[in-house]
Structure formats: structure tokens, C-alpha cells
Scaffold this active site. Structure first.
Site, PDB file in Angstrom:
ATOM      1  N   GLU A  91      -5.699  -5.099  10.365  1.00  0.00           N
ATOM      2  CA  GLU A  91      -4.659  -4.099  10.600  1.00  0.00           C
ATOM      3  C   GLU A  91      -4.943  -3.382  11.912  1.00  0.00           C
ATOM      4  O   GLU A  91      -5.706  -2.408  11.933  1.00  0.00           O
ATOM      5  CB  GLU A  91      -4.651  -3.071   9.460  1.00  0.00           C
ATOM      6  CG  GLU A  91      -4.332  -3.649   8.106  1.00  0.00           C
ATOM      7  CD  GLU A  91      -3.664  -2.623   7.204  1.00  0.00           C
ATOM      8  OE1 GLU A  91      -2.581  -2.936   6.695  1.00  0.00           O
ATOM      9  OE2 GLU A  91      -4.191  -1.516   7.037  1.00  0.00           O
ATOM     10  N   GLY A 141       2.374   2.047  10.815  1.00  0.00           N
ATOM     11  CA  GLY A 141       3.332   3.146  10.707  1.00  0.00           C
ATOM     12  C   GLY A 141       4.017   3.498  12.021  1.00  0.00           C
ATOM     13  O   GLY A 141       4.684   4.513  12.135  1.00  0.00           O
ATOM     14  N   ASN A 168       0.863  -1.182   0.000  1.00  0.00           N
ATOM     15  CA  ASN A 168       0.000   0.000   0.000  1.00  0.00           C
ATOM     16  C   ASN A 168       0.898   1.230   0.000  1.00  0.00           C
ATOM     17  O   ASN A 168       1.518   1.551   1.003  1.00  0.00           O
ATOM     18  CB  ASN A 168      -0.890  -0.050   1.260  1.00  0.00           C
ATOM     19  CG  ASN A 168      -1.711   1.216   1.435  1.00  0.00           C
ATOM     20  OD1 ASN A 168      -1.802   2.044   0.528  1.00  0.00           O
ATOM     21  ND2 ASN A 168      -2.314   1.361   2.609  1.00  0.00           N
ATOM     22  N   SER A 205       3.248  -2.363  10.226  1.00  0.00           N
ATOM     23  CA  SER A 205       4.700  -2.442  10.421  1.00  0.00           C
ATOM     24  C   SER A 205       5.294  -3.787  10.006  1.00  0.00           C
ATOM     25  O   SER A 205       6.199  -4.297  10.669  1.00  0.00           O
ATOM     26  CB  SER A 205       5.073  -2.107  11.873  1.00  0.00           C
ATOM     27  OG  SER A 205       4.674  -0.787  12.181  1.00  0.00           O
ATOM     28  N   LYS A 233       0.115   4.303  -0.262  1.00  0.00           N
ATOM     29  CA  LYS A 233      -0.486   5.513   0.330  1.00  0.00           C
ATOM     30  C   LYS A 233      -0.233   6.703  -0.608  1.00  0.00           C
ATOM     31  O   LYS A 233      -0.240   6.532  -1.815  1.00  0.00           O
ATOM     32  CB  LYS A 233       0.045   5.732   1.744  1.00  0.00           C
ATOM     33  CG  LYS A 233      -0.131   4.471   2.585  1.00  0.00           C
ATOM     34  CD  LYS A 233       0.096   4.647   4.038  1.00  0.00           C
ATOM     35  CE  LYS A 233      -0.140   3.301   4.730  1.00  0.00           C
ATOM     36  NZ  LYS A 233      -0.019   3.396   6.189  1.00  0.00           N
ATOM     37  N   HIS A 286      -9.535   1.271   4.693  1.00  0.00           N
ATOM     38  CA  HIS A 286      -8.259   1.405   5.422  1.00  0.00           C
ATOM     39  C   HIS A 286      -8.471   2.327   6.627  1.00  0.00           C
ATOM     40  O   HIS A 286      -9.252   3.280   6.562  1.00  0.00           O
ATOM     41  CB  HIS A 286      -7.180   1.969   4.489  1.00  0.00           C
ATOM     42  CG  HIS A 286      -5.824   1.924   5.099  1.00  0.00           C
ATOM     43  ND1 HIS A 286      -5.389   2.878   5.972  1.00  0.00           N
ATOM     44  CD2 HIS A 286      -4.821   1.016   4.995  1.00  0.00           C
ATOM     45  CE1 HIS A 286      -4.161   2.569   6.378  1.00  0.00           C
ATOM     46  NE2 HIS A 286      -3.804   1.440   5.801  1.00  0.00           N
ATOM     47  N   GLU A 315      -6.807   4.676   7.776  1.00  0.00           N
ATOM     48  CA  GLU A 315      -6.571   6.100   7.524  1.00  0.00           C
ATOM     49  C   GLU A 315      -7.803   6.737   6.882  1.00  0.00           C
ATOM     50  O   GLU A 315      -8.111   7.902   7.128  1.00  0.00           O
ATOM     51  CB  GLU A 315      -5.310   6.273   6.665  1.00  0.00           C
ATOM     52  CG  GLU A 315      -4.052   6.083   7.510  1.00  0.00           C
ATOM     53  CD  GLU A 315      -2.865   5.512   6.777  1.00  0.00           C
ATOM     54  OE1 GLU A 315      -2.809   5.551   5.535  1.00  0.00           O
ATOM     55  OE2 GLU A 315      -1.951   5.002   7.476  1.00  0.00           O
TER      56      GLU A 315
HETATM   57  P1  PGA Z   1       2.756   0.125   7.665  1.00  0.00           P
HETATM   58  O1  PGA Z   1       1.303   0.383   7.017  1.00  0.00           O
HETATM   59  O2  PGA Z   1       3.276  -1.155   7.084  1.00  0.00           O
HETATM   60  O3  PGA Z   1       3.569   1.335   7.272  1.00  0.00           O
HETATM   61  O4  PGA Z   1       2.558   0.024   9.142  1.00  0.00           O
HETATM   62  C1  PGA Z   1       0.396  -0.664   6.807  1.00  0.00           C
HETATM   63  C2  PGA Z   1      -0.883  -0.134   6.207  1.00  0.00           C
HETATM   64  O5  PGA Z   1      -1.285   0.989   6.552  1.00  0.00           O
HETATM   65  O6  PGA Z   1      -1.531  -0.810   5.382  1.00  0.00           O
END
Ligand code: PGA
Length: 250
Positions: free
Chosen positions: A167, A173, A9, A213, A11, A95, A97
Site C-alpha cells: 500500500e 485515501g 478495510n 484508492s 477503518k 497498516h 495509518e
Molecule cells: P483507500 O484505503 O482504498 O481508501 O485508499 C486503502 C487502505 O488504507 O487500506
């Protein structure tokens, strides 16, 4: 046998030129990866160029969101048929976010999910609890709510085309990965919900990815869990070497 999926992803990273360059460099690195499906999710503007750059390879392309209507007066939205036209096969829906920053509700996730299925896209639907919810012992309650609302009124055959990504928001992140055991517990819970509400064979077949992560040094531990069918990778999917190392985990 559930075939693993490793999805990146991106982003809001990578302009068109960078995205195309990335795919050209990634192709040979993942060409031998027959043990899993490889998916990348660039920003909308790079989708078509990435799909062209990935043509004829084992790299599939996902969008990061989708509108629930096919067309109309929806400023800023992009519909599922438009994503198909751009070369997408998959789409990430719900997601955290989008839930947190854009107020995405379970009801909206459900409408988007149905629109994606209708267009023939493979939805990767994200669920997961926040840190406060986990600390208040509400993880199962939140997953149950997200499942009941987000996946409402779907048939067993719809489920056979869906990928779920667990997730935990506190692991995204932050560098704080859920341990493989913590992740597997939630995956088991989600599978038990599906078994109870939809059916046992659907639950056994559906792929549940872990996200939060994921890095080259923790992918093996995660994939060693029977319950974990792949990963949705954010930060570590932006670099060719770390993403290809994750894809080539075995
Ligand atoms: P990350 O993000 O691997 O940077 O923690 C995962 C995601 O948001 O799908």
C-alpha cells in the site's frame, strides 16, 4: 495458482447495526464469487456481530490490529485469542495509518505478526513507501527495511500463511492510485526479496495484494497484472455496491 483476496478495510466506520445491515445486503451480492476470497475488516466493536451475520457465507472477518501479548495489563489492546473468539479469521497488521498515527514500528509489526500466527489467524501485513520516500527514489530501500524488520525470524511455513498488502502511502485515501505497472514493480520487488531470503517456492506462492484508492473502475486493470493477487480496499469497501463490484471484477 494464487487465489485472489479482496479485503475491505472499514477503518473507523460503521456502528454495529450498520455493520450487520451491510453484511446482510452484501451476502447475496458476493455469494457467487468463487474466484476470490472475500474479507471484511470492521472496527473491534462490530467484529462479533459481523462474524455472526456472515456465518455460513463466503465472507470472512478480519480485525484491523492485534496486540502481541495474549493477555495482561495492556489497556486498550485486544489479543489474538480474543479476536479468534469474536469470530475473526484474519487480521490486518502494520497498516500505514497505524505506523504513522500510532508510531507502529517494524519490530512491533513483527511481534504482532508472530502473535497472530500463533493464534491461527491469517495476517494481512501492510508495507509501502510515502510520497517523499518514492520521490527520493527510496521505495526499494523502505520495502527492504519493512520486510527485514517486520517479517524477521519467520519460517517458510509461516510465510505460507501470510498475506502481504503493498500500500503506497501516497495512494491511500487520496484518489491517486498507483498505476498497475507501478504497483506490479513493487510487488515484483517484494517477491524477489522473499525468493532471496526465504525461498523461491514461498515467493511464488505468497499472495501480495495492492491497496490505495482501489475502485470498481480500476480493479480490472490492477488484477490484469500477473503480480497482483487481490486488493485491500478502504473507502470503496464502505458501500455495498462498490465493494461487491470490486469483488465481482472478472
Ligand atoms: P483507500 O484505503 O482504498 O481508501 O485508499 C486503502 C487502505 O488504507 O487500506
Amino acid at each position: 495458482m494464487r487465489r485472489p483476496v479482496i479485503a475491505g478495510n472499514w477503518k473507523m466506520y460503521k456502528k454495529i447495526g450498520e455493520a450487520v445491515e451491510f453484511i446482510a445486503a452484501l451476502r447475496p451480492k458476493v455469494a457467487e464469487a468463487s474466484h476470490c476470497e472475500v474479507v471484511v475488516a470492521p472496527p473491534f466493536t462490530a467484529l462479533q456481530a459481523v462474524a455472526k451475520a456472515a456465518a455460513g457465507s463466503n465472507i470472512q472477518v478480519a480485525a484491523q490490529d492485534v496486540a502481541w501479548e495474549k493477555e495482561g495489563a495492556f489497556t486498550g489492546d485486544v489479543s489474538a485469542p480474543m479476536l479468534c473468539e469474536a469470530g475473526c479469521t484474519h487480521v490486518i497488521i502494520g497498516h500505514s495509518e497505524r505506523r504513522q498515527i500510532h508510531g507502529e514500528t517494524d519490530e512491533r509489526v513483527n511481534r504482532k505478526l508472530k502473535a497472530a500466527l500463533e493464534a491461527g489467524l491469517t495476517p494481512i501485513v501492510c508495507v509501502g513507501e510515502t510520497l517523499a520516500e518514492r520521490e527520493a527514489n527510496r521505495t526499494h530501500e523502505i520495502l527492504e527495511r519493512q520486510f527485514s524488520g517486520g517479517f524477521a525470524a519467520l519460517t517458510a511455513s509461516d510465510f505460507s500463511r501470510i498475506i502481504i498488502a503493498y500500500e503506497p502511502v501516497w495512494a491511500i485515501g487520496t484518489g491517486r492510485t498507483a498505476t498497475p505497472e507501478i504497483a506490479a514493480q513493487s510487488h515484483r520487488y517484494l517477491r524477489s526479496l522473499i525468493a532471496e531470503k526465504i525461498g523461491k517456492s514461498v515467493a511464488e506462492q505468497i499472495r501480495i495484494l495492492y491497496g490505495g484508492s482501489v475502485k470498481p473502475d480500476n480493479i480490472q486493470g490492477l488484477m490484469a497484472q500477473e503480480e497482483i493477487d487481490g486488493a485491500l480496499v478502504g473507502g470503496a469497501s464502505l458501500k455495498r455496491d462498490s465493494f461487491s463490484a470490486i469483488v465481482n471484477y472478472p
